[in-house]
Scaffold this motif. Structure first.
Motif, PDB file in Angstrom:
ATOM      1  N   SER A 125      35.853  -2.208  41.528  1.00 53.50           N
ATOM      2  CA  SER A 125      34.627  -2.996  41.727  1.00 53.50           C
ATOM      3  C   SER A 125      34.720  -3.955  42.903  1.00 53.50           C
ATOM      4  N   ALA A 126      35.944  -4.326  43.310  1.00 55.66           N
ATOM      5  CA  ALA A 126      36.067  -5.338  44.365  1.00 55.66           C
ATOM      6  C   ALA A 126      37.412  -5.215  45.075  1.00 55.66           C
ATOM      7  N   LEU A 127      37.461  -5.777  46.268  1.00 55.11           N
ATOM      8  CA  LEU A 127      38.707  -5.908  47.042  1.00 55.11           C
ATOM      9  C   LEU A 127      38.995  -7.389  47.200  1.00 55.11           C
ATOM     10  N   VAL A 128      40.134  -7.833  46.689  1.00 56.05           N
ATOM     11  CA  VAL A 128      40.527  -9.238  46.776  1.00 56.05           C
ATOM     12  C   VAL A 128      41.621  -9.384  47.814  1.00 56.05           C
ATOM     13  N   THR A 129      41.450 -10.340  48.720  1.00 54.25           N
ATOM     14  CA  THR A 129      42.430 -10.608  49.770  1.00 54.25           C
ATOM     15  C   THR A 129      42.884 -12.057  49.655  1.00 54.25           C
ATOM     16  N   PHE A 130      44.213 -12.284  49.664  1.00 55.56           N
ATOM     17  CA  PHE A 130      44.708 -13.662  49.529  1.00 55.56           C
ATOM     18  C   PHE A 130      46.056 -13.802  50.239  1.00 55.56           C
ATOM     19  N   PRO A 131      46.307 -14.978  50.880  1.00 60.98           N
ATOM     20  CA  PRO A 131      47.591 -15.246  51.546  1.00 60.98           C
ATOM     21  C   PRO A 131      48.541 -15.978  50.599  1.00 60.98           C
ATOM     22  N   VAL A 132      49.819 -15.601  50.625  1.00 66.98           N
ATOM     23  CA  VAL A 132      50.846 -16.259  49.802  1.00 66.98           C
ATOM     24  C   VAL A 132      52.172 -16.235  50.547  1.00 66.98           C
ATOM     25  N   PRO A 133      53.112 -17.110  50.188  1.00 73.92           N
ATOM     26  CA  PRO A 133      54.470 -17.027  50.749  1.00 73.92           C
ATOM     27  C   PRO A 133      55.139 -15.727  50.307  1.00 73.92           C
ATOM     28  N   PRO A 134      56.136 -15.238  51.062  1.00 73.30           N
ATOM     29  CA  PRO A 134      56.795 -13.960  50.712  1.00 73.30           C
ATOM     30  C   PRO A 134      57.362 -13.938  49.300  1.00 73.30           C
ATOM     31  N   SER A 135      57.967 -15.044  48.857  1.00 72.85           N
ATOM     32  CA  SER A 135      58.585 -15.061  47.534  1.00 72.85           C
ATOM     33  C   SER A 135      57.568 -15.130  46.405  1.00 72.85           C
ATOM     34  N   ALA A 136      56.283 -15.377  46.741  1.00 74.86           N
ATOM     35  CA  ALA A 136      55.249 -15.466  45.710  1.00 74.86           C
ATOM     36  C   ALA A 136      54.548 -14.139  45.471  1.00 74.86           C
ATOM     37  N   VAL A 137      54.780 -13.150  46.304  1.00 78.91           N
ATOM     38  CA  VAL A 137      54.065 -11.882  46.186  1.00 78.91           C
ATOM     39  C   VAL A 137      54.335 -11.238  44.834  1.00 78.91           C
ATOM     40  N   GLU A 138      55.612 -11.104  44.476  1.00 80.78           N
ATOM     41  CA  GLU A 138      55.958 -10.388  43.244  1.00 80.78           C
ATOM     42  C   GLU A 138      55.456 -11.088  41.986  1.00 80.78           C
ATOM     43  N   PRO A 139      55.704 -12.404  41.802  1.00 84.90           N
ATOM     44  CA  PRO A 139      55.200 -13.041  40.567  1.00 84.90           C
ATOM     45  C   PRO A 139      53.685 -13.038  40.461  1.00 84.90           C
ATOM     46  N   ILE A 140      52.976 -13.194  41.570  1.00 81.88           N
ATOM     47  CA  ILE A 140      51.514 -13.182  41.507  1.00 81.88           C
ATOM     48  C   ILE A 140      50.997 -11.781  41.204  1.00 81.88           C
ATOM     49  N   LEU A 141      51.604 -10.763  41.773  1.00 85.49           N
ATOM     50  CA  LEU A 141      51.205  -9.399  41.437  1.00 85.49           C
ATOM     51  C   LEU A 141      51.475  -9.103  39.961  1.00 85.49           C
ATOM     52  N   GLU A 142      52.556  -9.658  39.414  1.00 82.92           N
ATOM     53  CA  GLU A 142      52.833  -9.481  37.995  1.00 82.92           C
ATOM     54  C   GLU A 142      51.707 -10.085  37.148  1.00 82.92           C
ATOM     55  N   LYS A 143      51.214 -11.252  37.537  1.00 85.33           N
ATOM     56  CA  LYS A 143      50.137 -11.884  36.782  1.00 85.33           C
ATOM     57  C   LYS A 143      48.829 -11.103  36.932  1.00 85.33           C
ATOM     58  N   LEU A 144      48.625 -10.506  38.095  1.00 92.03           N
ATOM     59  CA  LEU A 144      47.433  -9.684  38.266  1.00 92.03           C
ATOM     60  C   LEU A 144      47.516  -8.427  37.411  1.00 92.03           C
ATOM     61  N   ARG A 145      48.695  -7.894  37.234  1.00 89.80           N
ATOM     62  CA  ARG A 145      48.841  -6.726  36.353  1.00 89.80           C
ATOM     63  C   ARG A 145      48.539  -7.124  34.903  1.00 89.80           C
ATOM     64  N   MET A 146      48.974  -8.325  34.530  1.00 90.12           N
ATOM     65  CA  MET A 146      48.665  -8.804  33.185  1.00 90.12           C
ATOM     66  C   MET A 146      47.162  -9.019  33.017  1.00 90.12           C
ATOM     67  N   ALA A 147      46.478  -9.287  34.150  1.00 90.42           N
ATOM     68  CA  ALA A 147      45.023  -9.488  34.103  1.00 90.42           C
ATOM     69  C   ALA A 147      44.257  -8.174  34.130  1.00 90.42           C
ATOM     70  N   GLY A 148      44.972  -7.051  34.301  1.00 87.36           N
ATOM     71  CA  GLY A 148      44.289  -5.762  34.240  1.00 87.36           C
ATOM     72  C   GLY A 148      44.430  -4.881  35.455  1.00 87.36           C
TER      73      GLY A 148
END
Length: 428
Positions: free
Chosen positions: A39-62
């Motif tokens: 339904s959508a494309l989300v674009t966001f900037p993060v530090p390199p070490s934050a990519v993995e934990p944030i992607l993990e939370k997005l997976r938990m969100a669906g």
């Protein structure tokens, strides 16, 4: 910094945006019209070490594991929330997904890998025969052996069997290609005008260094493996580190091939031990550092299996290194003993011939050569001292015997002494 782009599945948009809001991440949302399941494309900037934990939370969100995700490396990011994110995610390691892709890219296609391995080995073998460090290091710039070592370790730690298998196969076949290439090259140039007639490759310092390894070579390989993993995890300096890893592998492999070409299997065996120890050490440090740095498989159920596999491989490598290190220990001890003898013998000769109070002060000392290596030490062969001198008068018949006794008393080592007398003339 990293710029992450994620396609959001239908019905998960609000949950994904809420997760990003909780993390304090600036983002932009675009409606997705290309694929009906998103339904959508989300674009966001993060530090390199934050990519993995944030992607993990997005997976938990669906966001599903196989969803379309891109991680880019932008030149500059201007955002008010970036400073806060940097403080919260203060590490420097890149995300697991990025690590896996980098490792896969570092192991090139087979045609490129083997052709570059062949070329770098031929150049390295040339540098060995020329005793040229510059040529050897130049060959290492194009040697592609860092990629397979990193791919094998990353594949093992993050539970990517195909990546790990590819890395192991490339390392083994790459070294076999290097040995065969150097053997073929040595066979073709031996006996030609390209090398001195009757060349004894054992007398070439660059080759001697590779077939008589000691514990310093083990430290070199451990350091190369550690530097390779750190450069991979931090995403910097991989070219320079690749040269260091290649130095630990390609010249010893080329020495094995040259030993085969010259039918000197002592050289080939010693260099083989060097290659194996270096190869195992690089893989050991890579596996250990990746695991200690916190990298784990993406699937939680695979963590236990990956841990067992990693620890098993580390244990096997440690045992293999321990066995091979027995040879390194013998070489190190033998080298130390022979070096001490050489220094003592040369010092005794210098004391007998040089100085106003020297016993043979009337003799001009031209040259002193001591032949005594680790193999001679363990075979209990006598050392050989060759002295070239220009005497003023008629030397005594037992001069060599007199010198032999003095050196033997000083060193406690069986010695044979050869004294060569020279007379020189120079035209006007």
């Amino acid at each position: 910094m990293r710029l992450v782009q994620v396609l959001v599945p239908r019905g998960k948009r609000d949950a994904v945006l809420d997760a990003l809001d909780e993390e304090g991440v600036d983002y932009a949302v675009f409606d997705e019209t290309g694929r009906t399941e998103f339904s959508a494309l989300v674009t966001f900037p993060v530090p390199p070490s934050a990519v993995e934990p944030i992607l993990e939370k997005l997976r938990m969100a669906g966001v599903e594991e196989d969803a379309f995700t891109i991680v880019l490396q932008p030149e500059t990011v201007v955002s008010k929330r970036i400073t806060e994110l940097k403080q919260r995610y203060s590490g420097f390691n890149i995300a697991r997904e990025e690590l896996r892709e980098r490792a896969a890219e570092m192991a090139p296609e087979s045609s490129t890998f083997f052709s570059m391995t062949f070329i770098s080995t031929i150049i390295a073998a040339t540098g060995l025969l020329l005793d040229s460090s510059a040529v050897i290091i130049g060959a290492m710039v194009i040697a592609p052996l860092m990629g397979p070592a990193m791919a094998a370790s990353v594949g093992t730690v993050v539970d990517e069997p195909k990546l790990a298998e590819r890395g192991v196969q490339y390392q083994i076949t790459g070294l076999l290609v290097a040995i065969a290439s150097a053997a073929l090259f040595g066979y073709l140039v031996r006996g030609t005008v390209l090398v001195p007639p009757g060349l004894d490759i054992r007398t070439v310092p660059a080759i001697t260094e590779r077939f008589t390894p000691n514990f310093l070579s083990l430290l070199l390989a451990l350091g190369a493996g550690a530097a390779g993993v750190i450069s991979l995890m931090r995403g910097a300096g991989s070219v320079i580190v690749g040269v260091m890893i290649a130095v630990a592998l390609v010249p010893p492999a080329a020495t094995v091939g040259l030993g085969i070409a010259w039918l000197d299997f002592g050289v080939a065996l010693g260099a083989t031990v060097n290659v194996l120890v270096n190869l195992l050490s690089i893989n050991l440090t890579a596996l250990a550092l990746l695991w200690v740095s916190g990298y784990r498989p993406e699937r939680v159920r695979s963590v236990g299996e990956a841990r067992s596999r990693t620890l098993w491989r580390i244990a096997v490598i440690l045992v293999a290194i321990a066995v091979l290190s027995l040879g390194l220990g013998l070489v190190t001890y033998g080298t130390n003993r022979t070096t001490v003898y050489q220094e003592q013998a040369k010092g005794e000769v210098q004391h007998m011939f040089v100085g106003p109070n020297a016993e043979y002060a009337g003799y001009q000392l031209v040259d002193t050569t001591v032949t005594y290596g680790p193999l001679d030490f363990y075979q209990e062969k006598p050392a050989h001292v060759r002295i070239v001198t220009d005497p003023e008068g008629e030397p005594p018949n037992d001069l060599a015997q007199q010198i032999d006794r003095k050196i033997t008393q000083r060193t406690g080592q069986k010695t044979t002494v050869e004294v060569v007398f020279v007379r020189s003339q120079e035209s006007s």
